[in-house]
Design an enzyme around this catalytic site. Structure first.
Site: not given
Length: 453
Positions: A75, A141, A143, A195, A198, A354-355, A362
């Site tokens: 996907e 992930d 952040d 910010r 990953h 999802l990533l 960005h």
């Protein structure tokens, strides 16, 4: 958000060649992001072939052991202008993938799992043909907003060079453990564009982990368990630290806390800030002694020394000479609270998350999501990551060549693509080919054995 179904792309689709903007036009662009120029970026700079080769994992049709349906069950999700969210895009070739990206010009490309069936045809399945993810990279992930309670220079989406070392610490700690404790080799770290960072773990054994196994790996890294109302967010159990935690503390956390974050964040500079530290000390007599000393402004060293360093040394001296282990361990718990990686656990636990793909731009900053070298991550500076506007200026300055392949090499994106290929993609594909050859030969031998029997 609007959700649309996947649309088929034709291999021979014609894409209008975007025109390079004039210098005056570029000068008028905002410093961050202009979606109208994504078409040029996707046409001239985005590494489509590298994305295809990565996502194929050697299943490119060149070996008899290839899975011809492999990429077509992966996907890809697009975020388009006006917050249109298009999920379950699938592609059967590099040309389909590239043409689709060039035509749609997504503001963001997210990568999902590989399913047991083609997810683009999900509405046609019935009965036992339930769409199920069967393979997915192990992802992490991290952040910066999750560190807002321990950084004082910025908050929310804002990031600066004073708080970025928190991301450096996270990369060093997690990357070392993934390699040394779990034996993974093919690991990609990517700047999120704003910010955070990953992580993609792409070894075959990582891609085949179940959700339960992924949760176990994520829980291995879990130390930060408090909430915003907790005085003490980290509790280190046992007579001695787990070897992974002990290594992280001695090799990374302690140094970064004492030489960078303690002073850059002014962690003990004011009453409001040092009270957060004192609240973490289980022995109230020690906390009271330190509070009295700091409130009175008495100092045991020269006034030229940084107040944060002086107070930290005073705190360590009182805590580490205490007989109770829980009090002595408090020094380590403070360091862990202010430095240890804070993962989005849900991202890592589930295959269907999802990533964002590497090399997206960005939309808030205009910065490209470039790879980070974990061996030199302390040198990574998010403020110098190339922006869309900068890349257009560089293209304009260099001009077009008749052969568009490699035009990125004349821009500041060149080093990022070279790093992606040399340190990640090439070793990964070499390993995939070897695994495929070994599996294919084993099947041939098994067939021969059956025939001879």
């Amino acid at each position: 958000m609007t959700r649309q179904g996947a649309q088929e792309e034709s291999d021979n689709m014609l894409i209008d060649e975007p025109q390079l903007p004039q210098r005056a036009q570029i000068a008028a662009l905002p410093d961050e992001f202009n979606p109208s120029y994504l078409k040029l970026y996707y046409s001239k700079l985005f590494p489509h072939s590298d994305l295809y080769r990565w996502m194929s994992y050697g299943n490119d049709g060149k070996h008899p052991g290839c899975d011809s349906s492999y990429l077509g069950r992966r996907e890809f999700s697009y975020t388009l202008d006006n917050d249109i969210f298009v999920r379950y895009n699938t592609f059967n070739s590099a040309a389909e993938l590239e043409n689709s990206i060039k035509e749609k010009c997504p503001l963001k490309i997210d990568i999902g799992p590989i399913y047991n069936l083609n997810p683009a045809n999900r509405n046609a399945y019935a009965g036992d043909n339930v769409l199920t993810p069967v393979e997915r990279e192990l992802i992490f992930d991290i952040d910066m907003t999750d560190y807002d309670d321990v950084r004082y220079c910025c908050s929310g989406a804002d990031v600066c060079l004073d708080c970025w070392p928190l991301m450096t610490v996270a990369i060093k700690v997690i990357d070392t453990s993934l390699r040394d404790d779990f034996g993974f080799r093919h690991i990609l770290w990517v700047y999120s564009g704003r910010r955070g960072v990953h992580c993609w773990v792409c070894d075959r054994k990582a891609r085949w982990l179940t959700n339960e196994q992924r949760a176990a790996v994520a829980d291995y890294f879990r130390v930060y368990k408090g909430n915003e109302n907790s005085n003490k967010k980290v509790t280190l159990m046992g007579q001695v630290l787990h070897p992974f935690l002990a290594r992280s503390y001695t090799e990374v956390l302690k140094e970064y806390f004492e030489t960078k974050l303690l002073t850059s964040q002014n962690i003990l500079s004011s009453e409001e800030r040092y009270e957060k530290i004192l609240d973490m000390i289980p022995d109230q007599s020690i906390a009271s002694e330190l509070r009295a000393k700091w409130q009175d402004g008495r100092r045991s060293s020269s006034a030229k020394e940084d107040i944060n360093i002086v107070r930290w040394e005073q705190l360590k001296q009182l805590l580490q000479r205490h007989k109770a282990q829980g009090v002595r361990r408090c020094v380590e718990e403070i360091v862990f609270t202010f430095t240890y990686p804070r993962l989005d656990m849900e991202v890592s636990k589930h295959m269907n998350h999802l990533l964002k793909a590497p090399f997206c731009v960005h939309p808030k900053t205009g910065r490209v999501c470039v790879p980070i070298d974990p061996n030199n991550c302390e040198e990574f500076d998010p403020t110098t990551v190339p922006t869309l506007t900068q890349l257009l200026e560089e293209l304009n300055r260099e001009g077009f060549r008749s052969d568009v392949e490699g035009e990125w090499n004349k821009t500041s994106l060149g080093n990022a693509i070279k790093l992606f290929r040399s340190s990640f993609l090439q070793p990964l594909l070499k390993s995939c080919k070897e695994e495929m050859e070994s599996s294919y030969n084993a099947k041939l031998q098994q067939s021969k054995n059956l025939l001879s029997w």
